[in-house]
Design an enzyme around this catalytic site. Structure first.
Site, PDB file in Angstrom:
ATOM      1  N   LYS A  22       0.834  -1.216   0.000  1.00  0.00           N
ATOM      2  CA  LYS A  22       0.000   0.000   0.000  1.00  0.00           C
ATOM      3  C   LYS A  22       0.865   1.261   0.000  1.00  0.00           C
ATOM      4  O   LYS A  22       0.643   2.169  -0.798  1.00  0.00           O
ATOM      5  CB  LYS A  22      -0.896  -0.011   1.248  1.00  0.00           C
ATOM      6  CG  LYS A  22      -1.585   1.313   1.506  1.00  0.00           C
ATOM      7  CD  LYS A  22      -2.365   1.326   2.796  1.00  0.00           C
ATOM      8  CE  LYS A  22      -1.549   1.560   4.046  1.00  0.00           C
ATOM      9  NZ  LYS A  22      -1.455   2.928   4.532  1.00  0.00           N
ATOM     10  N   ASN A  23       1.859   1.299   0.891  1.00  0.00           N
ATOM     11  CA  ASN A  23       2.605   2.547   1.062  1.00  0.00           C
ATOM     12  C   ASN A  23       3.606   2.805  -0.063  1.00  0.00           C
ATOM     13  O   ASN A  23       4.226   3.868  -0.103  1.00  0.00           O
ATOM     14  CB  ASN A  23       3.279   2.584   2.432  1.00  0.00           C
ATOM     15  CG  ASN A  23       2.247   2.768   3.540  1.00  0.00           C
ATOM     16  OD1 ASN A  23       1.104   3.152   3.277  1.00  0.00           O
ATOM     17  ND2 ASN A  23       2.632   2.487   4.778  1.00  0.00           N
ATOM     18  N   ARG A  93      -3.773   9.854   4.451  1.00  0.00           N
ATOM     19  CA  ARG A  93      -2.544  10.605   4.692  1.00  0.00           C
ATOM     20  C   ARG A  93      -1.813  10.882   3.370  1.00  0.00           C
ATOM     21  O   ARG A  93      -1.209  11.937   3.184  1.00  0.00           O
ATOM     22  CB  ARG A  93      -1.658   9.772   5.626  1.00  0.00           C
ATOM     23  CG  ARG A  93      -0.332  10.370   5.974  1.00  0.00           C
ATOM     24  CD  ARG A  93      -0.460  11.413   7.044  1.00  0.00           C
ATOM     25  NE  ARG A  93       0.806  12.065   7.326  1.00  0.00           N
ATOM     26  CZ  ARG A  93       0.899  13.232   7.948  1.00  0.00           C
ATOM     27  NH1 ARG A  93      -0.167  13.864   8.354  1.00  0.00           N
ATOM     28  NH2 ARG A  93       2.075  13.762   8.175  1.00  0.00           N
ATOM     29  N   CYS A 117      -4.535   7.778   9.775  1.00  0.00           N
ATOM     30  CA  CYS A 117      -4.675   7.207  11.117  1.00  0.00           C
ATOM     31  C   CYS A 117      -4.311   8.224  12.186  1.00  0.00           C
ATOM     32  O   CYS A 117      -3.350   8.987  12.043  1.00  0.00           O
ATOM     33  CB  CYS A 117      -3.776   5.982  11.259  1.00  0.00           C
ATOM     34  SG  CYS A 117      -4.370   4.586  10.311  1.00  0.00           S
ATOM     35  N   ARG A 122       1.443  14.496  13.351  1.00  0.00           N
ATOM     36  CA  ARG A 122       2.055  14.101  12.089  1.00  0.00           C
ATOM     37  C   ARG A 122       2.321  15.379  11.301  1.00  0.00           C
ATOM     38  O   ARG A 122       1.527  15.796  10.465  1.00  0.00           O
ATOM     39  CB  ARG A 122       1.157  13.115  11.330  1.00  0.00           C
ATOM     40  CG  ARG A 122       0.893  11.857  12.135  1.00  0.00           C
ATOM     41  CD  ARG A 122       0.037  10.841  11.412  1.00  0.00           C
ATOM     42  NE  ARG A 122       0.760  10.128  10.380  1.00  0.00           N
ATOM     43  CZ  ARG A 122       0.216   9.138   9.650  1.00  0.00           C
ATOM     44  NH1 ARG A 122      -1.029   8.777   9.855  1.00  0.00           N
ATOM     45  NH2 ARG A 122       0.926   8.516   8.726  1.00  0.00           N
ATOM     46  N   ASP A 125       6.295  19.855   8.414  1.00  0.00           N
ATOM     47  CA  ASP A 125       7.381  20.829   8.275  1.00  0.00           C
ATOM     48  C   ASP A 125       8.499  20.354   7.341  1.00  0.00           C
ATOM     49  O   ASP A 125       9.105  21.154   6.631  1.00  0.00           O
ATOM     50  CB  ASP A 125       7.939  21.207   9.662  1.00  0.00           C
ATOM     51  CG  ASP A 125       8.248  19.994  10.527  1.00  0.00           C
ATOM     52  OD1 ASP A 125       7.508  19.002  10.466  1.00  0.00           O
ATOM     53  OD2 ASP A 125       9.244  20.033  11.273  1.00  0.00           O
ATOM     54  N   ASP A 308       4.809   0.316  12.066  1.00  0.00           N
ATOM     55  CA  ASP A 308       3.550  -0.261  11.580  1.00  0.00           C
ATOM     56  C   ASP A 308       3.355  -1.711  12.036  1.00  0.00           C
ATOM     57  O   ASP A 308       2.327  -2.322  11.757  1.00  0.00           O
ATOM     58  CB  ASP A 308       3.481  -0.182  10.037  1.00  0.00           C
ATOM     59  CG  ASP A 308       3.368   1.254   9.554  1.00  0.00           C
ATOM     60  OD1 ASP A 308       3.101   2.142  10.387  1.00  0.00           O
ATOM     61  OD2 ASP A 308       3.556   1.488   8.347  1.00  0.00           O
ATOM     62  N   ILE A 330       8.594   6.448  16.862  1.00  0.00           N
ATOM     63  CA  ILE A 330       8.277   7.216  15.640  1.00  0.00           C
ATOM     64  C   ILE A 330       7.075   8.132  15.857  1.00  0.00           C
ATOM     65  O   ILE A 330       7.118   9.315  15.534  1.00  0.00           O
ATOM     66  CB  ILE A 330       7.979   6.267  14.447  1.00  0.00           C
ATOM     67  CG1 ILE A 330       9.094   5.230  14.271  1.00  0.00           C
ATOM     68  CG2 ILE A 330       7.760   7.073  13.161  1.00  0.00           C
ATOM     69  CD1 ILE A 330      10.417   5.743  13.830  1.00  0.00           C
ATOM     70  N   ARG A 401      -8.584  -0.305   4.926  1.00  0.00           N
ATOM     71  CA  ARG A 401      -7.803   0.725   4.247  1.00  0.00           C
ATOM     72  C   ARG A 401      -6.467   0.164   3.773  1.00  0.00           C
ATOM     73  O   ARG A 401      -5.850   0.720   2.852  1.00  0.00           O
ATOM     74  CB  ARG A 401      -7.513   1.891   5.204  1.00  0.00           C
ATOM     75  CG  ARG A 401      -8.708   2.779   5.433  1.00  0.00           C
ATOM     76  CD  ARG A 401      -8.327   3.958   6.269  1.00  0.00           C
ATOM     77  NE  ARG A 401      -7.046   4.477   5.832  1.00  0.00           N
ATOM     78  CZ  ARG A 401      -6.266   5.273   6.534  1.00  0.00           C
ATOM     79  NH1 ARG A 401      -6.624   5.642   7.733  1.00  0.00           N
ATOM     80  NH2 ARG A 401      -5.129   5.704   6.062  1.00  0.00           N
TER      81      ARG A 401
HETATM   82  C1  EPZ Z   1       4.377   6.788   6.452  1.00  0.00           C
HETATM   83  O1  EPZ Z   1       3.706   7.852   7.127  1.00  0.00           O
HETATM   84  C2  EPZ Z   1       3.355   5.682   6.353  1.00  0.00           C
HETATM   85  N1  EPZ Z   1       2.205   6.167   5.621  1.00  0.00           N
HETATM   86  C3  EPZ Z   1       2.952   5.196   7.744  1.00  0.00           C
HETATM   87  O2  EPZ Z   1       2.136   4.068   7.571  1.00  0.00           O
HETATM   88  C4  EPZ Z   1       4.195   4.782   8.519  1.00  0.00           C
HETATM   89  O3  EPZ Z   1       3.813   4.500   9.845  1.00  0.00           O
HETATM   90  C5  EPZ Z   1       5.214   5.912   8.535  1.00  0.00           C
HETATM   91  O4  EPZ Z   1       5.512   6.347   7.175  1.00  0.00           O
HETATM   92  C6  EPZ Z   1       6.535   5.541   9.189  1.00  0.00           C
HETATM   93  O5  EPZ Z   1       7.091   4.430   8.545  1.00  0.00           O
HETATM   94  C7  EPZ Z   1       2.218   6.187   4.306  1.00  0.00           C
HETATM   95  O6  EPZ Z   1       3.177   5.801   3.664  1.00  0.00           O
HETATM   96  C8  EPZ Z   1       1.002   6.674   3.626  1.00  0.00           C
HETATM   97  P1  EPZ Z   1       6.770   9.934   8.400  1.00  0.00           P
HETATM   98  P2  EPZ Z   1       4.328   9.289   7.117  1.00  0.00           P
HETATM   99  O7  EPZ Z   1       6.709  11.211   7.651  1.00  0.00           O
HETATM  100  O8  EPZ Z   1       5.021   9.513   5.822  1.00  0.00           O
HETATM  101  C9  EPZ Z   1       7.324  13.180  11.912  1.00  0.00           C
HETATM  102  C10 EPZ Z   1       0.313   2.680   7.962  1.00  0.00           C
HETATM  103  O9  EPZ Z   1      -0.136   2.089   8.977  1.00  0.00           O
HETATM  104  N2  EPZ Z   1       7.260  14.178  10.827  1.00  0.00           N
HETATM  105  O10 EPZ Z   1       7.895   9.007   8.133  1.00  0.00           O
HETATM  106  O11 EPZ Z   1       3.274  10.225   7.515  1.00  0.00           O
HETATM  107  C11 EPZ Z   1       5.990  12.464  12.100  1.00  0.00           C
HETATM  108  O12 EPZ Z   1       5.139  13.219  12.907  1.00  0.00           O
HETATM  109  C12 EPZ Z   1       0.794   4.110   8.052  1.00  0.00           C
HETATM  110  O13 EPZ Z   1       0.357   2.158   6.842  1.00  0.00           O
HETATM  111  C13 EPZ Z   1       7.392  15.493  11.154  1.00  0.00           C
HETATM  112  O14 EPZ Z   1       7.542  15.857  12.331  1.00  0.00           O
HETATM  113  O15 EPZ Z   1       5.392   9.160   8.257  1.00  0.00           O
HETATM  114  C14 EPZ Z   1       6.433  11.161  12.693  1.00  0.00           C
HETATM  115  O16 EPZ Z   1       6.646  11.331  14.054  1.00  0.00           O
HETATM  116  C15 EPZ Z   1       0.546   4.720   9.370  1.00  0.00           C
HETATM  117  N3  EPZ Z   1       7.358  16.425  10.146  1.00  0.00           N
HETATM  118  C16 EPZ Z   1       7.774  10.896  12.016  1.00  0.00           C
HETATM  119  O17 EPZ Z   1       8.218  12.157  11.533  1.00  0.00           O
HETATM  120  C17 EPZ Z   1       7.183  16.070   8.855  1.00  0.00           C
HETATM  121  O18 EPZ Z   1       7.154  16.956   7.985  1.00  0.00           O
HETATM  122  C18 EPZ Z   1       7.732   9.917  10.857  1.00  0.00           C
HETATM  123  O19 EPZ Z   1       6.715  10.308   9.944  1.00  0.00           O
HETATM  124  C19 EPZ Z   1       7.029  14.717   8.534  1.00  0.00           C
HETATM  125  C20 EPZ Z   1       7.067  13.778   9.546  1.00  0.00           C
END
Ligand code: EPZ
Length: 422
Positions: A22-23, A93, A117, A122, A125, A308, A330, A401
């Protein structure tokens, strides 16, 4: 309302075929915007999130045809607007990938703020920083991300990510593929789906190197072509079935996987007493005859243990012999399922929303539960499969989803699970 009704206690046995990731599919669907030519995408999981991405592409003016359930033919040359406004996009997302792709191709985008989710803050920035570094103006309002690259020419640059972000890394790739010059992302995410997006783009004429390391280089090209691509297998769906085999003391061959993507999961399963065999494209998990063993887990960016898979392993450790600790590093609120799990008799407390202390019990008791999010919902299903008695789980739209035919695949392994309309 639709629910899963599960009678636990059956060890899962047999083979299961894993769907496309999916991702990886979600950003690749958005990336089709980067070319005028036709793309054939194979191994796209038919789950609610990909259906929403397809609906959004169509809403923008693209032509998307399903050749079969998992193969799509996509032509985005007829896109006629840069504002994403179909209401269902707010549920996911991955909507933010339209910002990167439309900025990359048309130099402008307006996209509703992402949903998805509820697993803690999330931020956006890193996405904002990336787009701005390329020269775009970015405005994040209460409801939208507005990116504008029409006033200044976008140009490749070097940028440092303050946090490892899957979404921001991919979004910067999408925005910079057609941007003149060289873009360098330092501190990039290394997840398999980041590599898959880069492989897809390179296959249609992009020039990206270093994906899978923390330094990705993108040499801007003027144009991409059409082509065919098959999405990689879903690491987390595979991990979920591996955990299902462990928790039910079963014996499951998980087919159509890339075993190296599963190393951190396989290694934890060995630690807790499972036997793992693997070959080129399958992994077999044999659960122990006695109780699972206790362990410590900390979620980390790839190649660490995936966030995940945190709910699924916590549910397994709830049945382990002894005390385990699970640290979520995370997301800041990914233990929303704990109160549901307690209904089954799980002995778990969560400190500061980041650390779970679990004192394993011998068995779970069936209960009525609500799925709070995608992976937590899948974890509750695993708990119910291992429990004595019957469980009803609602909120299964979250699970759907991200898991294709979840109940059917579990039934094929011998699980007593029904999807009911109540
Ligand atoms: C992706 O989310 C996945 N979603 C998530 O899968 C997965 O849990 C996550 O990556 C981590 O592997 C999709 O691919 C659609 P991140 P994403 O940006 O991209 C912080 C599932 O169950 N952050 O790597 O949103 C954030 O808050 C889902 O399939 C910032 O602070 O995750 C988090 O604490 C849930 N600022 C951390 O970084 C930003 O601009 C990692 O988030 C971006 C992120």
């Amino acid at each position: 309302m639709r629910i899963y009704r599960i009678r636990g206690g059956e060890p899962l046995k047999g083979k299961v075929d894993i769907s496309g990731a999916k991702n990886a599919a979600l950003p690749i669907l958005a990336a089709t915007i980067l070319t005028d030519e036709t793309i054939t995408l194979e191994n796209v999981p038919m789950v609610n999130d990909t259906l929403i991405m397809v609906e959004t592409l169509r809403n923008l003016g693209a032509t998307v045809d399903y050749i079969d359930d998992n193969t799509l033919s996509i032509n985005t040359s007829t896109i006629s607007k840069y504002r994403v406004d179909n209401p269902s996009i707010k549920k996911i997302r991955a909507s933010y990938y339209f910002a990167g792709a439309l900025l990359g191709r048309y130099r402008q985008a307006r996209v509703p703020l992402p949903g998805g989710c509820n697993i803690g803050g999330r931020g956006l920035d890193m996405h904002e920083k990336g787009f701005k570094s390329l020269g775009a103006e970015v405005k994040i309002t209460e409801s939208e991300i507005i990116v504008d690259g029409t006033k200044n020419d976008l140009v490749g640059t070097r940028m440092y990510m303050d946090k490892v972000s899957v979404g921001a890394t991919i979004n910067i790739i999408l925005a910079s593929v057609l941007t003149p010059g060289k873009t360098i992302i330092e501190g990039a995410a290394k997840e398999p789906h980041v590599v898959d997006v880069a492989n897809f783009i390179n296959g249609i004429g992009g020039h990206i190197t270093g994906a899978g390391t923390d330094k990705i280089r993108i040499n801007g090209v003027p144009k991409l072509r059409g082509g065919s691509y098959a999405v990689i297998p879903d690491q987390i769906e595979a991990g979920t079935f591996m955990m299902a085999a462990a928790i039910t003391h079963g014996d499951v061959v998980v087919n159509n996987v890339i075993p190296t993507h599963l190393d951190s999961i396989s290694s934890k399963l060995r630690e807790i007493g499972c036997k793992i065999e693997e070959a080129d494209d399958w992994v077999r998990v044999i659960g122990p005859e006695g109780r699972l063993r206790r362990t410590q887990v900390k979620t980390l960016p790839y190649p660490g243990f995936p966030t995940d898979m945190q709910p699924q392993i916590s549910v397994a450790l709830g049945l382990a012999d002894g005390c385990s600790t699970v640290v979520e590093s995370i997301f800041d609120n990914r233990f929303m399922y704990v109160n549901e799990l307690k209904k089954m008799g799980c002995n778990i407390v969560v400190d500061e929303c980041t650390t779970a202390y679990i004192d394993g019990v011998e068995y779970y008791q069936g209960a009525n539960m609500t799925s709070p999010d995608l992976r937590a919902g899948a974890a509750l299903v695993l708990a119910a499969l291992a429990a004595q008695g019957q469980s009803d789980i609602d909120g299964i739209e979250y699970i759907e989803r991200g898991y294709e035919n979840f109940d059917k695949k579990l039934r094929n392994l011998g699980a007593d699970i029904q999807k009911l309309e109540v």
